[in-house]
Design a protein around this motif. Structure first.
Motif, short mmCIF file in Angstrom:
data_model
loop_
_atom_site.label_atom_id
_atom_site.label_comp_id
_atom_site.label_asym_id
_atom_site.label_seq_id
_atom_site.Cartn_x
_atom_site.Cartn_y
_atom_site.Cartn_z
N GLY A 187 0.84 -1.19 0.00
CA GLY A 187 0.00 0.00 0.00
C GLY A 187 0.88 1.24 0.00
O GLY A 187 2.08 1.15 0.32
N PRO A 188 0.29 2.44 -0.33
CA PRO A 188 1.11 3.65 -0.42
C PRO A 188 1.91 3.94 0.85
O PRO A 188 3.09 4.29 0.78
N SER A 189 1.32 3.78 2.04
CA SER A 189 2.08 4.13 3.24
C SER A 189 3.16 3.09 3.53
O SER A 189 4.23 3.43 4.04
N GLU A 190 2.92 1.82 3.17
CA GLU A 190 3.95 0.79 3.35
C GLU A 190 5.14 1.08 2.42
O GLU A 190 6.30 0.95 2.82
N LEU A 191 4.80 1.49 1.20
CA LEU A 191 5.86 1.76 0.22
C LEU A 191 6.65 3.01 0.57
O LEU A 191 7.89 3.00 0.55
N GLU A 192 5.95 4.07 0.94
CA GLU A 192 6.67 5.32 1.24
C GLU A 192 7.49 5.20 2.51
O GLU A 192 8.59 5.75 2.60
N SER A 193 7.00 4.45 3.51
CA SER A 193 7.82 4.30 4.72
C SER A 193 9.02 3.38 4.44
O SER A 193 10.09 3.58 5.01
#
Ligand SMILES: Nc1ncnc2c1ncn2[C@@H]1O[C@H](COP(=O)(O)OP(=O)(O)OP(=O)(O)O)[C@@H](O)[C@H]1O
Ligand SMILES: [Mg+2]
Length: 291
Positions: free
Chosen positions: A257-263
């Motif tokens: 997901g976007p937050s998993e990827l960005e973190s």
């Protein structure tokens, strides 16, 4: 290079707490060796005639399932699956866990908990982008109507639990510690807090394989265990520095997901800074190593 006693940090680190189908492709973005230096065999123990990771991935994607049985010591329903194609029989592990819920800690705090087979695919693809070759090839596949991850079985693998019980003559303590350092860098990157002694194993040629990454890719931006990192394998360090955020997004957005990827991208940058600082303090000769 001087090897400090890593036992204490490592023990601390080890006392861990615990889409749609997206075909994995080996691409020119994968800078590492295209084949494993480990000991890979078919289900009968014969050397695996598929040499390149790309071929193994194709086999995992296309072979027929002959039989499947639950793995005894697993708690998340992982299954050992026998695959066959063109007369070749190979074992694999199928994980289909998918838990996404809020859990209450003894303190009363609510925390998000995710345990998901898709992270297995993300971990494999990320390892290839970094040039690592020590996660067994893994694909996303549907078996008997259930989606999950299908990963090559390392025949004759000795888990860390087994090694402690029965010994393992192929790696001396110092080399083991260096292998653990590679694993620790990777676990900081993917925020894996489930690296228990059943979640890495050694093959019959002295290679450490990392397995079971279903509880990784937390959304924290901080590195979970940076203080345990004392050294870095040379090529992994190069892989980390070269890995561009855009490449990570392209390859991993089908799993994360976007937050998993960005973190994950933030942790990658922090890891690069962290190792850079170690090198600035102690010098490359003391920090970097090769096997
Ligand atoms: N790719 C593999 N090759 C060889 N053995 C494997 C592989 N994957 C899993 N195993 C074996 O199966 C065991 C259980 O697998 P796994 O750790 O994925 O299941 P689990 O249900 O998540 O277990 P746990 O929650 O206890 O970690 C491993 O400890 C290992 O002995
Ligand atoms: Mg496990």
């Amino acid at each position: 290079m001087r090897i400090l006693s890593l036992a204490t940090v490592f023990l601390f680190w080890l006392s861990s707490y615990g889409a749609g189908l997206a075909p994995i492709q080996e691409t020119p973005d994968s800078p590492g060796a295209d084949r494993s230096s480990g000991f890979l065999t078919d289900a009968e123990g014969q050397p695996l005639p598929l040499e390149r990771y790309e071929e193994i991935v194709h086999f995992l994607n296309t072979a027929q399932v002959v039989s499947s049985k639950e793995i005894g010591d697993g708690v998340t329903g992982a299954r050992k699956v026998l695959l066959e194609k063109d007369g070749l029989r190979v074992n694999a592990v199928f994980r289909n866990v998918r838990i996404n819920e809020s859990r209450t800690l003894p303190t009363g705090t609510q925390v998000a908990f995710r345990d998901d087979y898709i992270f297995e695919c993300a971990a494999y693809e990320l390892s290839r982008l970094l040039g690592l070759d020590n996660i067994p090839p893994t694909v996303e596949r549907e078996i008997q109507g259930q989606k999950g991850s299908l990963q090559l079985w390392i025949e004759g693998g000795v888990t860390e639990t087994d090694r402690r019980d029965q010994g393992y003559p192929l790696l001396d303590e110092e080399t083991l510690r260096l292998h653990w350092q590679v694993m620790l860098v990777f676990d900081n990157l993917i925020f894996n807090d489930d690296r228990n002694r059943g979640n890495y194993l050694y093959d019959q040629k002295g290679k450490l394989w990392m397995i079971d990454h279903t509880r990784s890719f937390r959304t924290d931006e901080e590195l979970p265990y940076p203080s345990g990192i004392l050294y870095s394998e040379h090529r992994l360090w190069e892989g980390l520095q070269k890995l561009e955020s855009a490449v990570m997004r392209t390859h991993l957005q089908k799993y994360l997901g976007p937050s998993e990827l960005e973190s994950l991208i933030k942790r990658k940058d922090r890891l690069v800074e962290y190792i850079q600082e170690m090198i600035a303090e102690r010098g490359e000769e003391d920090v970097l190593f090769s096997f």
